[in-house]
Design a protein around this motif. Structure first.
Motif, PDB file in Angstrom:
ATOM      1  N   ASP A 235      14.657  -0.456  33.037  1.00  0.00           N
ATOM      2  CA  ASP A 235      15.152   0.560  33.917  1.00  0.00           C
ATOM      3  C   ASP A 235      16.017   2.029  34.287  1.00  0.00           C
ATOM      4  OD1 ASP A 235      16.406   0.234  36.549  1.00  0.00           O
ATOM      5  OD2 ASP A 235      17.602  -1.704  36.201  1.00  0.00           O
ATOM      6  N   ARG A 236      15.432   2.125  35.315  1.00  0.00           N
ATOM      7  CA  ARG A 236      15.405   4.065  35.266  1.00  0.00           C
ATOM      8  C   ARG A 236      16.677   4.033  35.109  1.00  0.00           C
ATOM      9  NH1 ARG A 236      11.297   8.307  34.984  1.00  0.00           N
ATOM     10  NH2 ARG A 236      10.085   6.499  35.849  1.00  0.00           N
ATOM     11  N   PHE A 237      17.451   3.244  36.173  1.00  0.00           N
ATOM     12  CA  PHE A 237      18.426   3.991  36.947  1.00  0.00           C
ATOM     13  C   PHE A 237      19.447   2.965  36.012  1.00  0.00           C
ATOM     14  CE2 PHE A 237      15.140   3.938  39.463  1.00  0.00           C
ATOM     15  CZ  PHE A 237      14.986   5.658  40.577  1.00  0.00           C
ATOM     16  N   SER A 238      19.557   2.191  35.534  1.00  0.00           N
ATOM     17  CA  SER A 238      20.853   1.492  35.109  1.00  0.00           C
ATOM     18  C   SER A 238      20.224   0.839  34.104  1.00  0.00           C
ATOM     19  CB  SER A 238      20.813   0.098  36.194  1.00  0.00           C
ATOM     20  OG  SER A 238      20.551  -0.858  36.106  1.00  0.00           O
ATOM     21  N   ARG A 239      21.279  -0.420  33.389  1.00  0.00           N
ATOM     22  CA  ARG A 239      21.134  -0.723  31.561  1.00  0.00           C
ATOM     23  C   ARG A 239      19.883  -1.537  32.436  1.00  0.00           C
ATOM     24  NH1 ARG A 239      24.043  -1.408  27.597  1.00  0.00           N
ATOM     25  NH2 ARG A 239      26.297  -0.830  28.785  1.00  0.00           N
ATOM     26  N   ASP A 240      19.316  -1.809  31.032  1.00  0.00           N
ATOM     27  CA  ASP A 240      18.107  -2.698  30.455  1.00  0.00           C
ATOM     28  C   ASP A 240      17.879  -3.695  31.005  1.00  0.00           C
ATOM     29  OD1 ASP A 240      16.458  -0.009  30.546  1.00  0.00           O
ATOM     30  OD2 ASP A 240      15.967  -0.608  28.414  1.00  0.00           O
ATOM     31  N   ASP A 241      17.200  -4.445  31.389  1.00  0.00           N
ATOM     32  CA  ASP A 241      17.285  -6.298  31.147  1.00  0.00           C
ATOM     33  C   ASP A 241      16.831  -6.888  30.119  1.00  0.00           C
ATOM     34  OD1 ASP A 241      18.204  -5.371  33.743  1.00  0.00           O
ATOM     35  OD2 ASP A 241      16.355  -5.376  34.721  1.00  0.00           O
ATOM     36  N   VAL A 242      17.587  -7.705  30.163  1.00  0.00           N
ATOM     37  CA  VAL A 242      16.744  -8.694  28.895  1.00  0.00           C
ATOM     38  C   VAL A 242      16.595  -9.787  29.011  1.00  0.00           C
ATOM     39  CG1 VAL A 242      18.304  -9.884  26.855  1.00  0.00           C
ATOM     40  CG2 VAL A 242      18.993  -7.131  27.992  1.00  0.00           C
ATOM     41  N   ILE A 243      15.035 -10.220  29.044  1.00  0.00           N
ATOM     42  CA  ILE A 243      14.259 -11.101  29.311  1.00  0.00           C
ATOM     43  C   ILE A 243      14.965 -12.752  28.431  1.00  0.00           C
ATOM     44  CG2 ILE A 243      11.651 -11.861  29.729  1.00  0.00           C
ATOM     45  CD1 ILE A 243      11.408  -8.752  30.665  1.00  0.00           C
ATOM     46  N   GLY A 244      15.055 -11.832  26.902  1.00  0.00           N
ATOM     47  CA  GLY A 244      15.304 -12.931  26.065  1.00  0.00           C
ATOM     48  C   GLY A 244      14.641 -12.333  25.204  1.00  0.00           C
ATOM     49  N   GLU A 245      15.038 -13.822  23.979  1.00  0.00           N
ATOM     50  CA  GLU A 245      14.253 -13.056  22.584  1.00  0.00           C
ATOM     51  C   GLU A 245      14.558 -14.190  22.139  1.00  0.00           C
ATOM     52  OE1 GLU A 245      18.683 -13.487  21.266  1.00  0.00           O
ATOM     53  OE2 GLU A 245      18.974 -15.027  21.576  1.00  0.00           O
ATOM     54  N   VAL A 246      13.546 -14.053  20.902  1.00  0.00           N
ATOM     55  CA  VAL A 246      12.682 -14.586  19.568  1.00  0.00           C
ATOM     56  C   VAL A 246      13.304 -14.053  18.324  1.00  0.00           C
ATOM     57  CG1 VAL A 246      10.385 -15.193  18.590  1.00  0.00           C
ATOM     58  CG2 VAL A 246      10.630 -14.752  21.260  1.00  0.00           C
ATOM     59  N   LEU A 261      -0.540 -15.342  11.811  1.00  0.00           N
ATOM     60  CA  LEU A 261      -1.297 -15.210  13.591  1.00  0.00           C
ATOM     61  C   LEU A 261      -0.069 -16.771  13.599  1.00  0.00           C
ATOM     62  CD1 LEU A 261      -4.727 -15.039  14.311  1.00  0.00           C
ATOM     63  CD2 LEU A 261      -2.771 -13.211  14.020  1.00  0.00           C
ATOM     64  N   MET A 262       1.198 -16.182  14.690  1.00  0.00           N
ATOM     65  CA  MET A 262       1.891 -16.467  14.683  1.00  0.00           C
ATOM     66  C   MET A 262       2.565 -17.224  16.311  1.00  0.00           C
ATOM     67  SD  MET A 262       4.700 -16.556  11.861  1.00  0.00           S
ATOM     68  CE  MET A 262       5.709 -18.169  12.112  1.00  0.00           C
ATOM     69  N   ASP A 263       2.718 -17.392  17.230  1.00  0.00           N
ATOM     70  CA  ASP A 263       3.777 -17.757  18.541  1.00  0.00           C
ATOM     71  C   ASP A 263       4.732 -18.489  18.324  1.00  0.00           C
ATOM     72  OD1 ASP A 263       2.477 -19.802  20.222  1.00  0.00           O
ATOM     73  OD2 ASP A 263       1.136 -19.190  18.318  1.00  0.00           O
ATOM     74  N   ARG A 264       5.531 -17.982  19.721  1.00  0.00           N
ATOM     75  CA  ARG A 264       6.795 -18.167  20.139  1.00  0.00           C
ATOM     76  C   ARG A 264       6.869 -18.046  21.407  1.00  0.00           C
ATOM     77  NH1 ARG A 264       6.165 -20.171  15.360  1.00  0.00           N
ATOM     78  NH2 ARG A 264       7.076 -20.240  13.640  1.00  0.00           N
ATOM     79  N   GLU A 265       8.205 -19.088  22.096  1.00  0.00           N
ATOM     80  CA  GLU A 265       8.141 -19.697  23.191  1.00  0.00           C
ATOM     81  C   GLU A 265       9.576 -17.856  23.224  1.00  0.00           C
ATOM     82  OE1 GLU A 265       7.434 -20.528  25.797  1.00  0.00           O
ATOM     83  OE2 GLU A 265       5.845 -21.653  24.841  1.00  0.00           O
ATOM     84  N   ILE A 266       9.812 -17.445  24.225  1.00  0.00           N
ATOM     85  CA  ILE A 266      10.407 -16.444  24.037  1.00  0.00           C
ATOM     86  C   ILE A 266      12.173 -17.356  25.271  1.00  0.00           C
ATOM     87  CG2 ILE A 266      11.417 -14.042  25.952  1.00  0.00           C
ATOM     88  CD1 ILE A 266       8.634 -13.350  25.280  1.00  0.00           C
ATOM     89  N   ILE A 267      13.163 -17.618  24.286  1.00  0.00           N
ATOM     90  CA  ILE A 267      14.483 -18.486  25.425  1.00  0.00           C
ATOM     91  C   ILE A 267      15.289 -17.104  25.470  1.00  0.00           C
ATOM     92  CG2 ILE A 267      13.588 -20.289  23.206  1.00  0.00           C
ATOM     93  CD1 ILE A 267      16.418 -18.456  21.586  1.00  0.00           C
ATOM     94  N   LYS A 268      16.081 -17.701  26.633  1.00  0.00           N
ATOM     95  CA  LYS A 268      17.668 -17.684  26.738  1.00  0.00           C
ATOM     96  C   LYS A 268      18.419 -16.804  26.300  1.00  0.00           C
ATOM     97  CE  LYS A 268      20.205 -17.153  30.759  1.00  0.00           C
ATOM     98  NZ  LYS A 268      21.234 -18.609  31.478  1.00  0.00           N
TER      99      LYS A 268
END
Length: 414
Positions: A235-246, A261-268
């Motif tokens: 976000d150019r004008f404010s703090r970056d938005d946190v989508i989630g974490e793994v 090779l791995m894949d994981r669901e992004i959680i809140k």
């Protein structure tokens, strides 16, 4: 006497005739050259090739660039060449309708798998209806999937992480209904290795394909490490938005056989409550004679976990406000990997007005994070309008000038 006169007359006529003949021959050669080929620049305009260095980077002049023109010529029959030349204007430019072909390189560069998935989604109206019929709660719960690979290089004693892509991210920008995602990765528990990918603009399916190599990590310690991926939207004008974490504990993951090779669901992200923000010990002294305010940031204790590692790198930022306008700012040094930090740093602020009626001071306790914006752990405000211990502390320094008064304060939400 007559003979020399006649010889002079004939010599003059011969000279005039020779000069005229020479001039006529030169004119004929010049006209024949101009009739055979047009000017050099005009020939290349017709061919659609710009050979002049000052115009090589300009796509607005003389049609497309050399590479695209060469591809078009190889894939185009000879009969269509005249049609393309007829479509050009006087300056050699193509009409605006040809700008649709600019998207073709992206289609060629995209993988066949992605192309097949997009094609499948575009031709299935039932799937579109199901997507549009999802409730807002379902959209918020689904934060997407992260794809990555892990590998250990035994020759170089290096741990290699490749962040491939993410799919199905939520839109963080409500106006454009898209995101500007990037990924920040930390190796826990020591937090020594912090990296982040580049920002990809306006996409919900970013393909990063970035490889990070960490040297000096023995293979025997891999089982004790944990990978923490933080997915954010710039976000150019404010703090970056946190989508989630793994969070990926490496215990039980075998990397001796090669790349995994791995894949994981992004959680809140696990949001901490305001009840456990910790405490801050500060000391203030108002000098009425010099009209200065001395602030000493002494200690912080019981700071919350900055991430899943349980370790914080705290520092304190001090802001001085006059009539709700910040007029000065200071900050302490960073204390590494501790929830109980000892700062003992002194700052002196000049007060622009008589008394402390319109003055307030703000303490921000932040977690230092290299490579991204620092996170606010807690906040404390002291002033005449502050509530609780902040207001009481401010009242005491106003009543007892030239006296250094120290107090512990509970930190509130940042």
């Amino acid at each position: 006497d007559e003979i020399p006169t006649v010889v002079g007359i004939f010599s003059a006529f011969g000279l005039v005739f020779s000069v005229s003949l020479f001039a006529w021959i030169c004119c004929q050669r010049k006209s024949s050259k101009s009739n055979k080929t047009p000017p050099y620049k005009f020939v290349h305009v017709l061919k659609g090739v710009d050979i002049y260095p000052e115009n090589l980077n300009s796509k607005k002049k003389f049609g497309a660039d050399d590479k695209s023109e060469a591809k078009d010529k190889s894939a185009m029959p000879k009969n269509s060449l005249h049609l393309d030349l007829e479509k050009r204007d006087l300056n050699g430019n193509f009409p605006k309708t040809t700008t649709k072909m600019q998207g073709s390189p992206d289609i060629e560069n995209s993988s066949p798998k992605h192309f097949a998935e997009r094609k499948k989604d575009s031709v299935s109206p039932d799937s579109l209806k199901s997507i549009t019929s999802l409730s807002s709660e379902d959209k918020q719960d689904k934060l997407g999937t992260l794809f990555f690979s892990l590998e250990y290089n035994f020759e170089k004693k290096a741990f290699v992480v490749n962040i491939k892509e993410a799919r199905g991210l939520p839109a963080m920008d409500e106006q454009s209904m898209t995101s500007d995602p990037y990924i920040k990765m930390t190796i826990l528990p020591e937090k020594k290795h912090k990296v982040k990918t580049r920002v990809l603009r306006k996409t919900l399916d970013p393909a990063f394909d970035e490889t990070f190599t960490f040297y000096g990590i023995p293979y025997s310690q891999i089982q004790d490490l944990t990978l923490h991926f933080m997915v954010l939207s710039f976000d150019r004008f404010s703090r970056d938005d946190v989508i989630g974490e793994v969070l990926i504990p490496l215990a039980g993951i075998e990397l001796s056989e090669g790349r995994l090779l791995m894949d994981r669901e992004i959680i809140k992200r696990n949001v901490r409550k305001s009840s456990g923000r910790g405490e801050l010990l500060v000391s203030l002294c108002y000098q009425s004679t010099t009209n200065t305010l001395t602030v000493v940031v002494l200690k912080a204790r019981h700071l919350p976990k900055s991430d899943v590692s349980g370790l914080s790198d705290p520092y304190v930022k001090v802001n001085l406000y006059h009539a709700k306008k910040r007029i000065s700012k200071k900050k302490t040094h960073v204390k590494k990997c501790t929830p109980n930090a000892v700062f003992n740093e002194l700052f002196v602020f000049d007060i622009p007005c008589e008394g402390l009626d319109d003055i307030s001071i703000e303490f921000l306790v932040l977690d230092s994070d290299r490579g991204s914006r620092n996170e606010v752990i807690g906040r404390l405000t002291l002033g005449s309008s502050a509530e609780g211990t902040g207001g009481e502390h401010w009242k005491e320094i106003c009543e007892y000038p030239r006296r250094q008064i120290a107090k512990w304060h509970m930190l509130c939400d940042g």
